[in-house]
Design a protein around this motif. Sequence first.
Motif, PDB file in Angstrom:
ATOM      1  N   LEU A 139       0.816  -1.209   0.000  1.00 24.45           N
ATOM      2  CA  LEU A 139       0.000   0.000   0.000  1.00 24.45           C
ATOM      3  C   LEU A 139       0.855   1.266   0.000  1.00 24.45           C
ATOM      4  O   LEU A 139       1.702   1.437   0.879  1.00 24.45           O
ATOM      5  CB  LEU A 139      -0.893  -0.007   1.243  1.00 24.45           C
ATOM      6  N   GLY A 140       0.650   2.107  -0.996  1.00 24.14           N
ATOM      7  CA  GLY A 140       1.349   3.383  -1.024  1.00 24.14           C
ATOM      8  C   GLY A 140       2.735   3.353  -1.641  1.00 24.14           C
ATOM      9  O   GLY A 140       3.363   4.383  -1.804  1.00 24.14           O
ATOM     10  N   TYR A 141       3.231   2.154  -1.987  1.00 23.81           N
ATOM     11  CA  TYR A 141       4.527   2.064  -2.656  1.00 23.81           C
ATOM     12  C   TYR A 141       4.370   2.539  -4.090  1.00 23.81           C
ATOM     13  O   TYR A 141       3.276   2.531  -4.647  1.00 23.81           O
ATOM     14  CB  TYR A 141       4.973   0.596  -2.758  1.00 23.81           C
ATOM     15  N   THR A 142       5.510   2.818  -4.716  1.00 22.30           N
ATOM     16  CA  THR A 142       5.465   3.166  -6.129  1.00 22.30           C
ATOM     17  C   THR A 142       4.864   2.021  -6.948  1.00 22.30           C
ATOM     18  O   THR A 142       4.205   2.259  -7.944  1.00 22.30           O
ATOM     19  CB  THR A 142       6.872   3.537  -6.641  1.00 22.30           C
ATOM     20  N   GLY A 143       5.072   0.782  -6.504  1.00 21.20           N
ATOM     21  CA  GLY A 143       4.477  -0.366  -7.204  1.00 21.20           C
ATOM     22  C   GLY A 143       2.954  -0.287  -7.211  1.00 21.20           C
ATOM     23  O   GLY A 143       2.296  -0.649  -8.208  1.00 21.20           O
ATOM     24  N   ASP A 144       2.377   0.189  -6.124  1.00 23.62           N
ATOM     25  CA  ASP A 144       0.919   0.382  -6.022  1.00 23.62           C
ATOM     26  C   ASP A 144       0.480   1.409  -7.071  1.00 23.62           C
ATOM     27  O   ASP A 144      -0.480   1.189  -7.826  1.00 23.62           O
ATOM     28  CB  ASP A 144       0.589   0.874  -4.593  1.00 23.62           C
ATOM     29  N   ASN A 145       1.219   2.486  -7.158  1.00 15.31           N
ATOM     30  CA  ASN A 145       0.906   3.531  -8.124  1.00 15.31           C
ATOM     31  C   ASN A 145       0.957   2.992  -9.563  1.00 15.31           C
ATOM     32  O   ASN A 145       0.075   3.275 -10.390  1.00 15.31           O
ATOM     33  CB  ASN A 145       1.921   4.672  -7.937  1.00 15.31           C
ATOM     34  N   ILE A 146       1.946   2.158  -9.839  1.00 15.50           N
ATOM     35  CA  ILE A 146       2.109   1.632 -11.207  1.00 15.50           C
ATOM     36  C   ILE A 146       0.953   0.706 -11.585  1.00 15.50           C
ATOM     37  O   ILE A 146       0.352   0.856 -12.640  1.00 15.50           O
ATOM     38  CB  ILE A 146       3.468   0.913 -11.351  1.00 15.50           C
ATOM     39  N   VAL A 147       0.611  -0.247 -10.698  1.00 19.56           N
ATOM     40  CA  VAL A 147      -0.470  -1.168 -11.087  1.00 19.56           C
ATOM     41  C   VAL A 147      -1.821  -0.447 -11.117  1.00 19.56           C
ATOM     42  O   VAL A 147      -2.678  -0.761 -11.930  1.00 19.56           O
ATOM     43  CB  VAL A 147      -0.565  -2.446 -10.210  1.00 19.56           C
ATOM     44  N   THR A 148      -1.981   0.550 -10.242  1.00 25.35           N
ATOM     45  CA  THR A 148      -3.261   1.243 -10.175  1.00 25.35           C
ATOM     46  C   THR A 148      -3.416   2.259 -11.310  1.00 25.35           C
ATOM     47  O   THR A 148      -4.415   2.251 -12.026  1.00 25.35           O
ATOM     48  CB  THR A 148      -3.381   1.983  -8.817  1.00 25.35           C
ATOM     49  N   ASN A 149      -2.393   3.102 -11.481  1.00 22.20           N
ATOM     50  CA  ASN A 149      -2.537   4.202 -12.439  1.00 22.20           C
ATOM     51  C   ASN A 149      -1.954   3.926 -13.820  1.00 22.20           C
ATOM     52  O   ASN A 149      -2.551   4.304 -14.822  1.00 22.20           O
ATOM     53  CB  ASN A 149      -1.921   5.481 -11.865  1.00 22.20           C
ATOM     54  N   ASP A 150      -0.788   3.276 -13.885  1.00 17.93           N
ATOM     55  CA  ASP A 150      -0.183   3.042 -15.202  1.00 17.93           C
ATOM     56  C   ASP A 150      -0.812   1.822 -15.876  1.00 17.93           C
ATOM     57  O   ASP A 150      -1.292   1.902 -17.001  1.00 17.93           O
ATOM     58  CB  ASP A 150       1.339   2.847 -15.095  1.00 17.93           C
ATOM     59  N   LEU A 151      -0.826   0.688 -15.169  1.00 20.04           N
ATOM     60  CA  LEU A 151      -1.380  -0.526 -15.783  1.00 20.04           C
ATOM     61  C   LEU A 151      -2.898  -0.562 -15.687  1.00 20.04           C
ATOM     62  O   LEU A 151      -3.558  -1.288 -16.419  1.00 20.04           O
ATOM     63  CB  LEU A 151      -0.786  -1.779 -15.128  1.00 20.04           C
ATOM     64  N   GLN A 152      -3.452   0.205 -14.765  1.00 25.62           N
ATOM     65  CA  GLN A 152      -4.904   0.277 -14.549  1.00 25.62           C
ATOM     66  C   GLN A 152      -5.543  -1.097 -14.388  1.00 25.62           C
ATOM     67  O   GLN A 152      -6.532  -1.418 -15.055  1.00 25.62           O
ATOM     68  CB  GLN A 152      -5.555   1.055 -15.688  1.00 25.62           C
ATOM     69  N   LEU A 153      -4.953  -1.900 -13.516  1.00 24.49           N
ATOM     70  CA  LEU A 153      -5.526  -3.224 -13.253  1.00 24.49           C
ATOM     71  C   LEU A 153      -6.874  -3.064 -12.547  1.00 24.49           C
ATOM     72  O   LEU A 153      -7.069  -2.107 -11.789  1.00 24.49           O
ATOM     73  CB  LEU A 153      -4.583  -4.048 -12.375  1.00 24.49           C
ATOM     74  N   ALA A 154      -7.773  -4.024 -12.775  1.00 26.69           N
ATOM     75  CA  ALA A 154      -9.086  -3.968 -12.132  1.00 26.69           C
ATOM     76  C   ALA A 154      -8.892  -4.042 -10.618  1.00 26.69           C
ATOM     77  O   ALA A 154      -8.069  -4.814 -10.123  1.00 26.69           O
ATOM     78  CB  ALA A 154      -9.925  -5.141 -12.617  1.00 26.69           C
ATOM     79  N   GLU A 155      -9.655  -3.233  -9.900  1.00 25.74           N
ATOM     80  CA  GLU A 155      -9.535  -3.157  -8.432  1.00 25.74           C
ATOM     81  C   GLU A 155      -9.640  -4.529  -7.766  1.00 25.74           C
ATOM     82  O   GLU A 155      -8.938  -4.811  -6.800  1.00 25.74           O
ATOM     83  CB  GLU A 155     -10.625  -2.239  -7.864  1.00 25.74           C
ATOM     84  N   ASP A 156     -10.534  -5.393  -8.267  1.00 27.41           N
ATOM     85  CA  ASP A 156     -10.727  -6.678  -7.595  1.00 27.41           C
ATOM     86  C   ASP A 156      -9.593  -7.664  -7.876  1.00 27.41           C
ATOM     87  O   ASP A 156      -9.581  -8.770  -7.342  1.00 27.41           O
ATOM     88  CB  ASP A 156     -12.092  -7.286  -7.955  1.00 27.41           C
TER      89      ASP A 156
END
Length: 247
Positions: A133-150
């Motif tokens: 949570l809150g790591y740059t990795g979180d930012n990448i999967v959430t914002n760059d790769l836009q993986l589905a939340e579930d």
Amino acid sequence: MLFRSAALAGCGSSDKLIMGTNAAFPPFEYTTSQGLVGEFDGIDVAIANKIAENVGKELQIEDMEFDGLVASVSTGKVDMVVAGMTATDERKQSVDFSDPYYVASQVIVVAPDNTDITSAEDLKNDKTVGVVLGYTGDNIVTNDLQLAEDKVTRANRGIDIVQDVKNGKLDAVVIDSATGKALAEKNGLKIVEDPQAFETEEYAIAVKKGNTELLDKINETLSEMKASGEIEQLAMEYDEKLAENNQ
Ligand code: GLN
């Protein structure tokens, strides 16, 4: 979850330099029976010790959730954050960063027999992915790769989330390179690198905005340690130490 703190013997809070960190990030910070400072050990702990020496104080370490570190330093609860923290533009709005001391990037940790994840793009194929949570990795999967939340699981500690790949609960974890490699080695997992998808990141030490006095001392210490090759030396030492202890 239990977070601990440790300090060398000493008295009076002004004698202490307080470091905030999340000690679940080997080789930069982790806990062990006999650490450099109390139970804490790692590259960042060694660097912070030098900084404390340079300012003539004793190092005190506060272990907390990674996501709370920026707020802790900007409200003065800790003097500096030394946590393998990437100096991102977003964080620069809340804190001041030292010169960089380490270059990393994200990697993907998968099971040793996994053949269908060979790039970041493959994570989009319905894969279950863990991050901290809150790591740059979180930012990448959430914002760059836009993986589905579930499909995304967010944990508080790198050490814990990598276990979920080992026990088959997750297909992959996106995490910083040195830590990913250390944890993959420990758990018999595999690393997938994708330099095209994952840009390099620079780790730096955060202080409260405007705390130039401490920042100057930090930069002075870092530049001495870089010039003497000490930081590279520490990186090698801790790699070996972790491999030996299978941390
Ligand atoms: N470098 C990553 C970040 O800054 C992870 C840091 C850490 O876990 N300690 O988000």
